[in-house]
Design an enzyme around this catalytic site. Structure first.
Site, PDB file in Angstrom:
ATOM      1  N   THR A  83      -6.361  16.152   5.687  1.00 24.00           N
ATOM      2  CA  THR A  83      -5.731  15.553   6.866  1.00 24.00           C
ATOM      3  C   THR A  83      -6.693  14.798   7.779  1.00 24.00           C
ATOM      4  O   THR A  83      -6.290  13.784   8.366  1.00 24.00           O
ATOM      5  CB  THR A  83      -4.953  16.602   7.676  1.00 24.00           C
ATOM      6  OG1 THR A  83      -5.820  17.706   7.972  1.00 24.00           O
ATOM      7  CG2 THR A  83      -3.744  17.093   6.894  1.00 24.00           C
ATOM      8  N   SER A  88       9.497 -12.896   0.785  1.00 26.08           N
ATOM      9  CA  SER A  88      10.829 -12.721   0.222  1.00 26.08           C
ATOM     10  C   SER A  88      11.362 -14.025  -0.356  1.00 26.08           C
ATOM     11  O   SER A  88      11.539 -15.017   0.364  1.00 26.08           O
ATOM     12  CB  SER A  88      11.809 -12.211   1.287  1.00 26.08           C
ATOM     13  OG  SER A  88      13.116 -12.138   0.747  1.00 26.08           O
ATOM     14  N   ALA A  89      11.658 -13.999  -1.650  1.00 25.24           N
ATOM     15  CA  ALA A  89      12.267 -15.163  -2.289  1.00 25.24           C
ATOM     16  C   ALA A  89      13.729 -15.327  -1.900  1.00 25.24           C
ATOM     17  O   ALA A  89      14.372 -16.289  -2.314  1.00 25.24           O
ATOM     18  CB  ALA A  89      12.131 -15.049  -3.806  1.00 25.24           C
ATOM     19  N   ARG A 112      -6.077   3.821  -9.612  1.00 25.16           N
ATOM     20  CA  ARG A 112      -6.093   2.414 -10.015  1.00 25.16           C
ATOM     21  C   ARG A 112      -7.478   1.888 -10.375  1.00 25.16           C
ATOM     22  O   ARG A 112      -7.585   0.776 -10.906  1.00 25.16           O
ATOM     23  CB  ARG A 112      -5.461   1.560  -8.917  1.00 25.16           C
ATOM     24  CG  ARG A 112      -4.000   1.907  -8.664  1.00 25.16           C
ATOM     25  CD  ARG A 112      -3.176   1.853  -9.949  1.00 25.16           C
ATOM     26  NE  ARG A 112      -1.787   2.251  -9.729  1.00 25.16           N
ATOM     27  CZ  ARG A 112      -0.860   2.314 -10.669  1.00 25.16           C
ATOM     28  NH1 ARG A 112      -1.185   2.026 -11.915  1.00 25.16           N
ATOM     29  NH2 ARG A 112       0.374   2.683 -10.382  1.00 25.16           N
ATOM     30  N   TRP A 167       1.706  -1.413  -7.965  1.00 29.99           N
ATOM     31  CA  TRP A 167       1.201  -1.072  -6.642  1.00 29.99           C
ATOM     32  C   TRP A 167       2.274  -0.350  -5.816  1.00 29.99           C
ATOM     33  O   TRP A 167       1.999   0.631  -5.116  1.00 29.99           O
ATOM     34  CB  TRP A 167       0.780  -2.359  -5.927  1.00 29.99           C
ATOM     35  CG  TRP A 167      -0.196  -2.192  -4.811  1.00 29.99           C
ATOM     36  CD1 TRP A 167      -0.143  -1.292  -3.775  1.00 29.99           C
ATOM     37  CD2 TRP A 167      -1.387  -2.956  -4.601  1.00 29.99           C
ATOM     38  NE1 TRP A 167      -1.215  -1.456  -2.934  1.00 29.99           N
ATOM     39  CE2 TRP A 167      -1.987  -2.476  -3.427  1.00 29.99           C
ATOM     40  CE3 TRP A 167      -1.973  -4.021  -5.287  1.00 29.99           C
ATOM     41  CZ2 TRP A 167      -3.168  -3.030  -2.911  1.00 29.99           C
ATOM     42  CZ3 TRP A 167      -3.149  -4.558  -4.790  1.00 29.99           C
ATOM     43  CH2 TRP A 167      -3.746  -4.064  -3.614  1.00 29.99           C
TER      44      TRP A 167
END
Length: 233
Positions: free
Chosen positions: A60, A93-94, A195, A81
């Site tokens: 934490t 945003s398309a 990753r 991701w």
């Protein structure tokens, strides 16, 4: 700090917050104490506590620091991701604007490395036959032809007045998009652990490596105690 990646992509640090010292201060809240100071190799100071926190999974305090980054990457990278649901995202945003006509084209070397290198990573392997550079180059020409065809259909839909949210249907997963991603340091370190791993797809690994360097610059002492989980140094 903006790092170019792949053929059209990048990752850019927008801001960081907190510090190695703030992590230590947060850990000491339970005892009403504070940061005491860093030491030396012969007489370690609070770096000893920082290492103890990491190695004993007292996580934490690492939530008291973090990063926001801007990322331009192919949709195949974003799909992996976004599996990290501990981050906050806002993506181009398309539905509102046409996506730029930029698509990821891997190099022949990247294709051959994945196809012809023995590995236990089943997702990265080819079908067992040896792929030649000529065959890889021919396949790339096919990909670029598909990209061009998809773009024509996309643009025609927009020109006809098809709603943007439907006109985007032919957009391939190699298309670049842009997003901002934000997370606390605890969750960035978890992202890097997965990753930066050799089993992760190479395209997302290069982004993870770039973020690791940003963490090294912003939180050098935390990077030193945590790097064993993700660094290939």
């Amino acid at each position: 700090m903006k790092t170019p990646l792949l053929d059209h992509g990048y990752v850019e640090l927008i801001e960081s917050w907190g510090s190695d010292e703030r992590i230590v201060e947060s850990a000491r809240m339970s005892t009403a104490k504070s940061f005491r100071g860093w030491g030396t190799p012969d007489a370690p100071g609070d770096e000893k506590l920082l290492r103890y926190l990491w190695e004993h999974h007292h996580a934490t305090p690492f939530e008291m620091a973090g990063l926001t980054v801007e990322v331009k990457a192919p949709l195949i990278v974003f799909r992996e991701w976004h599996r990290h649901r501990t981050q906050s995202y806002n993506e181009m945003s398309a539905r509102y604007i046409p996506l730029p006509d930029e698509n990821y084209v891997p190099t022949v070397e990247r294709i051959l490395a994945g196809a012809n290198t023995a590995t236990t990573n089943k997702q990265a392997q080819g079908n067992g036959r040896t792929l030649t550079s000529e065959e890889a180059q021919a396949w790339l020409m096919d990909i670029e032809s598909v990209y061009a065809s998809a773009q024509r259909v996309y643009e025609r839909g927009i020109a006809l007045g098809v709603p943007k949210e439907l006109a985007r249907l032919p957009v391939p997963v190699g298309r670049y998009s842009v997003m901002r991603a934000s997370a606390n340091l605890r969750n960035w370190l978890a992202f890097l652990t997965l990753r930066c791993d050799p089993a992760a797809q190479w395209e997302i690994r290069v982004y993870a490596d770039a973020i690791a360097e940003m963490i090294r610059a912003a939180f050098p002492r935390t990077y030193e105690v945590a790097k064993g989980a993700f660094s290939r140094e």
